[in-house]
Design a protein around this motif. Structure first.
Motif, mmCIF file in Angstrom:
data_model
loop_
_atom_site.group_PDB
_atom_site.id
_atom_site.type_symbol
_atom_site.label_atom_id
_atom_site.label_comp_id
_atom_site.label_asym_id
_atom_site.label_seq_id
_atom_site.Cartn_x
_atom_site.Cartn_y
_atom_site.Cartn_z
ATOM 1 N N ASP A 127 -18.162 -50.152 39.229
ATOM 2 C CA ASP A 127 -16.977 -49.690 38.499
ATOM 3 C C ASP A 127 -17.208 -48.322 37.866
ATOM 4 O OD1 ASP A 127 -18.856 -50.633 36.673
ATOM 5 O OD2 ASP A 127 -17.346 -51.380 35.265
ATOM 6 N N LEU A 128 -18.227 -47.611 38.349
ATOM 7 C CA LEU A 128 -18.546 -46.261 37.888
ATOM 8 C C LEU A 128 -18.323 -45.277 39.030
ATOM 9 C CD1 LEU A 128 -21.911 -47.130 36.086
ATOM 10 C CD2 LEU A 128 -19.605 -47.063 35.080
ATOM 11 N N SER A 129 -18.385 -43.995 38.704
ATOM 12 C CA SER A 129 -18.262 -42.952 39.731
ATOM 13 C C SER A 129 -19.320 -41.882 39.498
ATOM 14 C CB SER A 129 -16.873 -42.305 39.702
ATOM 15 O OG SER A 129 -15.879 -43.203 40.130
ATOM 16 N N ILE A 130 -19.920 -41.428 40.592
ATOM 17 C CA ILE A 130 -20.868 -40.320 40.564
ATOM 18 C C ILE A 130 -20.078 -39.029 40.745
ATOM 19 C CG2 ILE A 130 -22.826 -39.260 41.751
ATOM 20 C CD1 ILE A 130 -23.504 -42.127 42.783
ATOM 21 N N VAL A 131 -20.174 -38.117 39.778
ATOM 22 C CA VAL A 131 -19.515 -36.819 39.880
ATOM 23 C C VAL A 131 -20.571 -35.725 39.767
ATOM 24 C CG1 VAL A 131 -17.333 -37.685 38.970
ATOM 25 C CG2 VAL A 131 -19.000 -36.712 37.405
ATOM 26 N N PHE A 132 -20.235 -34.537 40.227
ATOM 27 C CA PHE A 132 -21.240 -33.506 40.439
ATOM 28 C C PHE A 132 -21.003 -32.268 39.576
ATOM 29 C CE2 PHE A 132 -20.675 -36.111 44.151
ATOM 30 C CZ PHE A 132 -21.984 -36.448 44.502
ATOM 31 N N TYR A 133 -22.110 -31.604 39.251
ATOM 32 C CA TYR A 133 -22.028 -30.360 38.493
ATOM 33 C C TYR A 133 -23.164 -29.433 38.911
ATOM 34 C CZ TYR A 133 -25.680 -32.517 35.523
ATOM 35 O OH TYR A 133 -26.821 -33.117 35.055
ATOM 36 N N ILE A 134 -22.994 -28.152 38.578
ATOM 37 C CA ILE A 134 -24.047 -27.156 38.803
ATOM 38 C C ILE A 134 -24.823 -27.008 37.506
ATOM 39 C CG2 ILE A 134 -24.565 -24.763 39.439
ATOM 40 C CD1 ILE A 134 -21.798 -24.721 40.828
ATOM 41 N N LEU A 135 -26.112 -27.219 37.565
ATOM 42 C CA LEU A 135 -26.966 -27.045 36.394
ATOM 43 C C LEU A 135 -27.367 -25.567 36.340
ATOM 44 C CD1 LEU A 135 -28.354 -28.504 34.036
ATOM 45 C CD2 LEU A 135 -30.321 -28.879 35.542
ATOM 46 N N VAL A 136 -26.563 -24.788 35.613
ATOM 47 C CA VAL A 136 -26.777 -23.338 35.553
ATOM 48 C C VAL A 136 -28.094 -23.012 34.867
ATOM 49 C CG1 VAL A 136 -25.860 -21.160 34.676
ATOM 50 C CG2 VAL A 136 -24.290 -22.919 35.533
ATOM 51 N N ASP A 137 -28.361 -23.694 33.747
ATOM 52 C CA ASP A 137 -29.572 -23.394 32.989
ATOM 53 C C ASP A 137 -29.915 -24.600 32.129
ATOM 54 O OD1 ASP A 137 -31.720 -21.907 32.075
ATOM 55 O OD2 ASP A 137 -30.592 -20.996 30.428
ATOM 56 N N VAL A 138 -31.179 -24.779 31.843
ATOM 57 C CA VAL A 138 -31.616 -25.837 30.943
ATOM 58 C C VAL A 138 -32.875 -25.367 30.223
ATOM 59 C CG1 VAL A 138 -32.923 -26.982 32.792
ATOM 60 C CG2 VAL A 138 -32.275 -28.255 30.743
ATOM 61 N N ASP A 139 -32.893 -25.524 28.893
ATOM 62 C CA ASP A 139 -34.069 -25.191 28.090
ATOM 63 C C ASP A 139 -34.035 -26.024 26.818
ATOM 64 O OD1 ASP A 139 -32.212 -23.992 26.352
ATOM 65 O OD2 ASP A 139 -32.573 -21.989 27.145
ATOM 66 N N GLU A 140 -34.867 -25.657 25.848
ATOM 67 C CA GLU A 140 -34.960 -26.450 24.624
ATOM 68 C C GLU A 140 -33.663 -26.439 23.819
ATOM 69 O OE1 GLU A 140 -36.151 -22.266 23.766
ATOM 70 O OE2 GLU A 140 -36.707 -23.760 25.271
ATOM 71 N N LYS A 141 -32.771 -25.463 24.063
ATOM 72 C CA LYS A 141 -31.496 -25.396 23.357
ATOM 73 C C LYS A 141 -30.474 -26.374 23.916
ATOM 74 C CE LYS A 141 -31.928 -20.409 22.437
ATOM 75 N NZ LYS A 141 -31.275 -19.087 22.654
ATOM 76 N N GLY A 142 -30.675 -26.789 25.172
ATOM 77 C CA GLY A 142 -29.700 -27.646 25.831
ATOM 78 C C GLY A 142 -29.504 -27.189 27.267
ATOM 79 N N SER A 143 -28.335 -27.428 27.814
ATOM 80 C CA SER A 143 -28.080 -27.054 29.203
ATOM 81 C C SER A 143 -26.698 -26.425 29.334
ATOM 82 C CB SER A 143 -28.180 -28.278 30.119
ATOM 83 O OG SER A 143 -27.185 -29.226 29.788
ATOM 84 N N ALA A 144 -26.560 -25.596 30.359
ATOM 85 C CA ALA A 144 -25.275 -25.005 30.714
ATOM 86 C C ALA A 144 -24.891 -25.531 32.084
ATOM 87 C CB ALA A 144 -25.372 -23.481 30.730
ATOM 88 N N THR A 145 -23.683 -26.086 32.197
ATOM 89 C CA THR A 145 -23.267 -26.711 33.449
ATOM 90 C C THR A 145 -21.869 -26.243 33.855
ATOM 91 O OG1 THR A 145 -22.256 -28.635 32.361
ATOM 92 C CG2 THR A 145 -24.609 -28.770 32.870
ATOM 93 N N ILE A 146 -21.597 -26.374 35.141
ATOM 94 C CA ILE A 146 -20.262 -26.089 35.677
ATOM 95 C C ILE A 146 -19.829 -27.300 36.496
ATOM 96 C CG2 ILE A 146 -18.888 -24.633 37.216
ATOM 97 C CD1 ILE A 146 -20.822 -22.344 36.595
ATOM 98 N N GLN A 147 -18.703 -27.891 36.126
ATOM 99 C CA GLN A 147 -18.183 -29.046 36.862
ATOM 100 C C GLN A 147 -17.758 -28.629 38.271
ATOM 101 O OE1 GLN A 147 -17.381 -32.495 35.523
ATOM 102 N NE2 GLN A 147 -17.475 -32.700 37.746
ATOM 103 N N ILE A 148 -18.190 -29.374 39.278
ATOM 104 C CA ILE A 148 -17.778 -29.101 40.651
ATOM 105 C C ILE A 148 -16.441 -29.785 40.910
ATOM 106 C CG2 ILE A 148 -18.329 -29.470 43.084
ATOM 107 C CD1 ILE A 148 -21.261 -29.187 42.368
ATOM 108 N N ARG A 149 -15.483 -29.010 41.388
ATOM 109 C CA ARG A 149 -14.136 -29.503 41.613
ATOM 110 C C ARG A 149 -13.822 -29.498 43.114
ATOM 111 N NH1 ARG A 149 -11.665 -29.688 36.770
ATOM 112 N NH2 ARG A 149 -9.593 -29.776 37.714
ATOM 113 N N ASN A 150 -12.704 -30.089 43.473
ATOM 114 C CA ASN A 150 -12.334 -30.174 44.890
ATOM 115 C C ASN A 150 -12.226 -28.806 45.538
ATOM 116 O OD1 ASN A 150 -12.203 -32.981 44.809
ATOM 117 N ND2 ASN A 150 -10.028 -33.007 44.285
ATOM 118 N N GLU A 151 -11.714 -27.825 44.779
ATOM 119 C CA GLU A 151 -11.561 -26.490 45.360
ATOM 120 C C GLU A 151 -12.900 -25.837 45.673
ATOM 121 O OE1 GLU A 151 -10.217 -26.062 40.921
ATOM 122 O OE2 GLU A 151 -10.098 -27.565 42.537
#
Length: 310
Positions: A127-151
């Motif tokens: 009853d869950l879904s796997i969705v995708f993102y681009i892991l732009v950057d990750v460090d001790e401050k946290g992470s920057a991501t971009i959600q991957i969309r159909n387009e």
């Protein structure tokens, strides 16, 4: 004061303090489980990346008596910690090979995210879904991501199966799984101030049982429940635990594993999950309201009579 008026006041005060071509502007986004959050974008003329700083928790502090001026100062202090001082080459997004090695995935609740799932590539898991993102950057401050969309996948001319294939390779390298004894990490993962949650766990699981409980997450503890879909992870966990086990979706960031022989019955587990979700977990971080079960001999994750081989 209404929340909208509070946001406008913060925006106005921020713009009076910002210098060097910087500007604050309101920003709203629909997050996980359909929750809309409002924040501030602090934009600079120098860089094309700006963090979104959400204001809901600041509004709670304002309602408790914190002044607008202090809130604005705290926002500026937080910005200094998380700001990105470089441009991101957005042209990279147009070519799949440029982002292929940075694709990762997370888990969301299917029923609670119907609208979002119409707009993004995804793969069902019970009853869950796997969705995708681009892991732009990750460090001790946290992470920057971009959600991957159909387009995105239309422009890249790839399908969701290719995304999943590449992401499964990437997550092991970029954000590997972590399995830890719960007794060693519970106070780190559960805010020490949340005494109700700690008391609830103590009531449901006596101290002598905590040495048999595990936390499963990833190396950055962000979207860590996604490790359920990592290749061979649940099989490896079953070898360590030595038997079938229940999985409690603590949040989108982690799950708790409990050996079947040490666990309360399923009804009690589900009641505990619901109580914690309602009282301790932010709504946009809720993954599910019931336990899952992993069968060691068949390498099968299940929910009731629904089965999913991992």
């Amino acid at each position: 004061m209404e929340y909208k008026k509070f946001v406008c006041m913060v925006e106005e005060k921020l713009n009076l303090k910002l210098e060097g071509g910087m500007k604050a502007s309101k920003y709203s986004v629909v997050k996980n489980n359909g929750m809309e959050k409002t924040g501030m974008i602090l934009e600079s003329d120098e860089y094309n990346i700006a963090p979104a700083i959400y204001l809901e928790e600041f509004f709670e502090q304002y309602q408790k008596g914190m002044s607008i001026d202090r809130i604005v100062n705290e926002i500026l202090e937080f910005y200094e910690k998380v700001k990105v001082e470089e441009d991101y080459d957005v042209s990279q997004l147009s070519v799949y090979e440029n982002v292929k090695k940075k694709i990762a995935f997370k888990l969301v609740n299917t029923e609670k995210n119907q609208q979002m799932l119409k707009e993004v590539p995804h793969i069902p898991l019970l009853d869950l879904s796997i969705v995708f993102y681009i892991l732009v950057d990750v460090d001790e401050k946290g992470s920057a991501t971009i959600q991957i969309r159909n387009e995105h996948i239309e422009d890249w001319d790839v399908n969701v199966e290719q995304l999943y294939k590449d992401a499964k390779l990437n997550v092991k390298r970029l954000i590997p799984a972590r399995l830890m004894y719960m007794q060693h990490v519970i106070e780190k993962l559960c805010d020490i101030s949340k005494t109700e949650e700690k008391d609830l766990l103590k009531a449901k699981f006596p101290p002598e049982n905590k040495e048999f409980m595990y936390i499963l997450t990833n190396s950055i503890h962000q979207f860590g429940a996604a490790v359920l879909a990592y290749p061979n992870i649940l099989e490896m966990a079953s070898r360590i635990i030595g038997e079938d086990f229940y999985l409690l979706p603590s949040s989108i960031h982690e799950v708790i594993l409990i050996p079947k022989s040490k666990s309360p019955d399923l009804k009690d587990l589900n009641e505990m999950i619901n109580e914690v979700n309602e009282t301790q977990v932010q709504e946009e971080e809720v993954l599910s309201d019931h336990a899952y079960y992993y069968e060691k001999n068949t390498h099968t994750l299940m929910m009731g009579k629904c089965l999913s081989e991992i």
